[in-house]
Design a protein around this motif. Structure first.
Motif, mmCIF file in Angstrom:
data_model
loop_
_atom_site.group_PDB
_atom_site.id
_atom_site.type_symbol
_atom_site.label_atom_id
_atom_site.label_comp_id
_atom_site.label_asym_id
_atom_site.label_seq_id
_atom_site.Cartn_x
_atom_site.Cartn_y
_atom_site.Cartn_z
ATOM 1 N N UNK A 163 0.820 -1.211 0.000
ATOM 2 C CA UNK A 163 0.000 0.000 0.000
ATOM 3 C C UNK A 163 0.851 1.257 0.000
ATOM 4 N N UNK A 164 1.925 1.261 0.776
ATOM 5 C CA UNK A 164 2.815 2.426 0.832
ATOM 6 C C UNK A 164 3.535 2.634 -0.490
ATOM 7 N N UNK A 165 3.968 1.553 -1.111
ATOM 8 C CA UNK A 165 4.654 1.645 -2.407
ATOM 9 C C UNK A 165 3.706 2.209 -3.460
ATOM 10 N N UNK A 166 2.468 1.721 -3.477
ATOM 11 C CA UNK A 166 1.503 2.226 -4.464
ATOM 12 C C UNK A 166 1.146 3.677 -4.173
ATOM 13 N N UNK A 167 0.998 4.040 -2.920
ATOM 14 C CA UNK A 167 0.698 5.435 -2.555
ATOM 15 C C UNK A 167 1.812 6.370 -3.033
ATOM 16 N N UNK A 168 3.061 5.922 -2.949
ATOM 17 C CA UNK A 168 4.182 6.732 -3.458
ATOM 18 C C UNK A 168 4.039 6.955 -4.962
ATOM 19 N N UNK A 169 3.665 5.907 -5.684
ATOM 20 C CA UNK A 169 3.446 6.051 -7.120
ATOM 21 C C UNK A 169 2.365 7.089 -7.396
ATOM 22 N N UNK A 170 1.272 7.030 -6.661
ATOM 23 C CA UNK A 170 0.172 7.975 -6.861
ATOM 24 C C UNK A 170 0.646 9.419 -6.720
ATOM 25 N N UNK A 171 1.508 9.668 -5.745
ATOM 26 C CA UNK A 171 1.992 11.029 -5.498
ATOM 27 C C UNK A 171 2.928 11.532 -6.596
ATOM 28 N N UNK A 172 3.519 10.627 -7.365
ATOM 29 C CA UNK A 172 4.479 11.046 -8.392
ATOM 30 C C UNK A 172 3.832 11.336 -9.736
ATOM 31 N N UNK A 173 2.585 10.989 -9.924
ATOM 32 C CA UNK A 173 1.940 11.119 -11.233
ATOM 33 C C UNK A 173 0.917 12.245 -11.220
ATOM 34 N N UNK A 174 1.231 13.334 -11.918
ATOM 35 C CA UNK A 174 0.330 14.493 -11.920
ATOM 36 C C UNK A 174 -0.988 14.209 -12.629
ATOM 37 N N UNK A 175 -1.005 13.216 -13.541
ATOM 38 C CA UNK A 175 -2.262 12.888 -14.234
ATOM 39 C C UNK A 175 -3.303 12.339 -13.264
ATOM 40 N N UNK A 176 -2.844 11.754 -12.178
ATOM 41 C CA UNK A 176 -3.757 11.202 -11.174
ATOM 42 C C UNK A 176 -4.098 12.333 -10.219
ATOM 43 N N UNK A 177 -5.303 12.889 -10.368
ATOM 44 C CA UNK A 177 -5.675 14.068 -9.591
ATOM 45 C C UNK A 177 -6.316 13.727 -8.255
ATOM 46 N N UNK A 178 -6.846 12.514 -8.123
ATOM 47 C CA UNK A 178 -7.375 12.081 -6.837
ATOM 48 C C UNK A 178 -7.425 10.563 -6.811
ATOM 49 N N UNK A 179 -7.385 10.035 -5.608
ATOM 50 C CA UNK A 179 -7.401 8.583 -5.438
ATOM 51 C C UNK A 179 -8.124 8.249 -4.144
ATOM 52 N N UNK A 196 -9.213 4.777 -1.576
ATOM 53 C CA UNK A 196 -9.208 3.344 -1.303
ATOM 54 C C UNK A 196 -10.667 2.924 -1.202
ATOM 55 N N UNK A 197 -10.952 1.719 -1.674
ATOM 56 C CA UNK A 197 -12.341 1.309 -1.832
ATOM 57 C C UNK A 197 -12.609 -0.045 -1.196
ATOM 58 N N UNK A 198 -13.882 -0.281 -0.904
ATOM 59 C CA UNK A 198 -14.326 -1.624 -0.582
ATOM 60 C C UNK A 198 -14.724 -2.282 -1.896
ATOM 61 N N UNK A 199 -14.889 -3.579 -1.888
ATOM 62 C CA UNK A 199 -15.311 -4.275 -3.100
ATOM 63 C C UNK A 199 -14.129 -4.821 -3.869
ATOM 64 N N UNK A 200 -14.336 -5.062 -5.148
ATOM 65 C CA UNK A 200 -13.333 -5.722 -5.979
ATOM 66 C C UNK A 200 -12.083 -4.871 -6.182
ATOM 67 N N UNK A 201 -12.240 -3.584 -6.415
ATOM 68 C CA UNK A 201 -11.085 -2.707 -6.638
ATOM 69 C C UNK A 201 -10.546 -2.213 -5.293
ATOM 70 N N UNK A 202 -9.244 -2.074 -5.214
ATOM 71 C CA UNK A 202 -8.618 -1.540 -4.008
ATOM 72 C C UNK A 202 -8.544 -0.018 -4.043
ATOM 73 N N UNK A 203 -8.377 0.531 -5.250
ATOM 74 C CA UNK A 203 -8.254 1.981 -5.430
ATOM 75 C C UNK A 203 -9.131 2.427 -6.582
ATOM 76 N N UNK A 204 -9.636 3.635 -6.483
ATOM 77 C CA UNK A 204 -10.302 4.303 -7.591
ATOM 78 C C UNK A 204 -9.527 5.581 -7.844
ATOM 79 N N UNK A 205 -9.055 5.748 -9.080
ATOM 80 C CA UNK A 205 -8.259 6.908 -9.449
ATOM 81 C C UNK A 205 -9.032 7.776 -10.429
ATOM 82 N N UNK A 206 -8.932 9.078 -10.261
ATOM 83 C CA UNK A 206 -9.457 10.020 -11.244
ATOM 84 C C UNK A 206 -8.255 10.591 -11.962
ATOM 85 N N UNK A 207 -8.257 10.483 -13.284
ATOM 86 C CA UNK A 207 -7.108 10.945 -14.054
ATOM 87 C C UNK A 207 -7.544 11.878 -15.175
ATOM 88 N N UNK A 208 -6.643 12.782 -15.530
ATOM 89 C CA UNK A 208 -6.808 13.668 -16.678
ATOM 90 C C UNK A 208 -5.585 13.505 -17.560
#
Length: 158
Positions: A86-102, A104-116
């Motif tokens: 989780x920490x490794x993936x969170x670091x990736x999220x912070x490095x990518x400007x296209x990912x404007x929000x993220x 963590x979710x219940x259900x099948x997906x662990x994360x939902x990302x909004x990207x531009x």
């Protein structure tokens, strides 16, 4: 009742509703709208900032005018679910400007990302060369936004 919920009166709520739609409103403008003096309105705003109810102010930009013609939501499922992954993936999220929000979710997906992205090839690169290439990611499901009939709205506080 929520432990962290701020104790707000009707004037605080009216002030917050106004600031959610007009974040640059001056104390004078807020006072006039709320039937307060400018100094009273300013003190209320300052108290709400200091207590963390107001977390900040920002400009709302038009993605299309900035060449960001593709908006997508991407569901990401991790291969493993440890704290380190989780920490490794969170670091990736912070490095990518296209990912404007993220989220963590219940259900099948662990994360939902909004990207531009600027275009579909840029989205394809993000999905295949960044997300799917990441060692903790097992699956990605993307949905491209066709239209947004309701814009991001103020929080329902009233």
């Amino acid at each position: 009742m929520h432990e962290n919920r701020a104790n707000l009166d009707q004037t605080d709520i009216a002030l917050l509703e106004r600031l959610q739609t007009r974040g640059q409103a001056t104390a004078q403008e807020l006072g006039e709208a709320l039937n307060l003096s400018a100094s009273q309105a300013g003190r209320r705003r300052q108290r709400l900032e200091e207590t963390g109810v107001i977390r900040g102010y920002r400009a709302t930009l038009d993605p299309a005018r900035l060449g960001l013609d593709v908006q997508a939501f991407i569901q990401v499922q991790l291969a493993r679910h440890g704290a380190e992954e989780g920490a490794v993936f969170a670091r990736l999220l912070r490095t990518r400007s296209e990912i404007t929000s993220a989220w963590t979710m219940t259900g099948e997906a662990d994360y939902l990302l909004r990207v531009y992205c600027s275009d579909l090839p840029a989205l394809n690169t993000l999905i295949h060369e960044v997300l799917l290439a990441h060692p903790v990611v097992s699956r990605v499901h993307s949905q491209i936004v066709m239209d947004q009939p309701k814009a991001d709205a103020p929080l329902p506080i009233g």
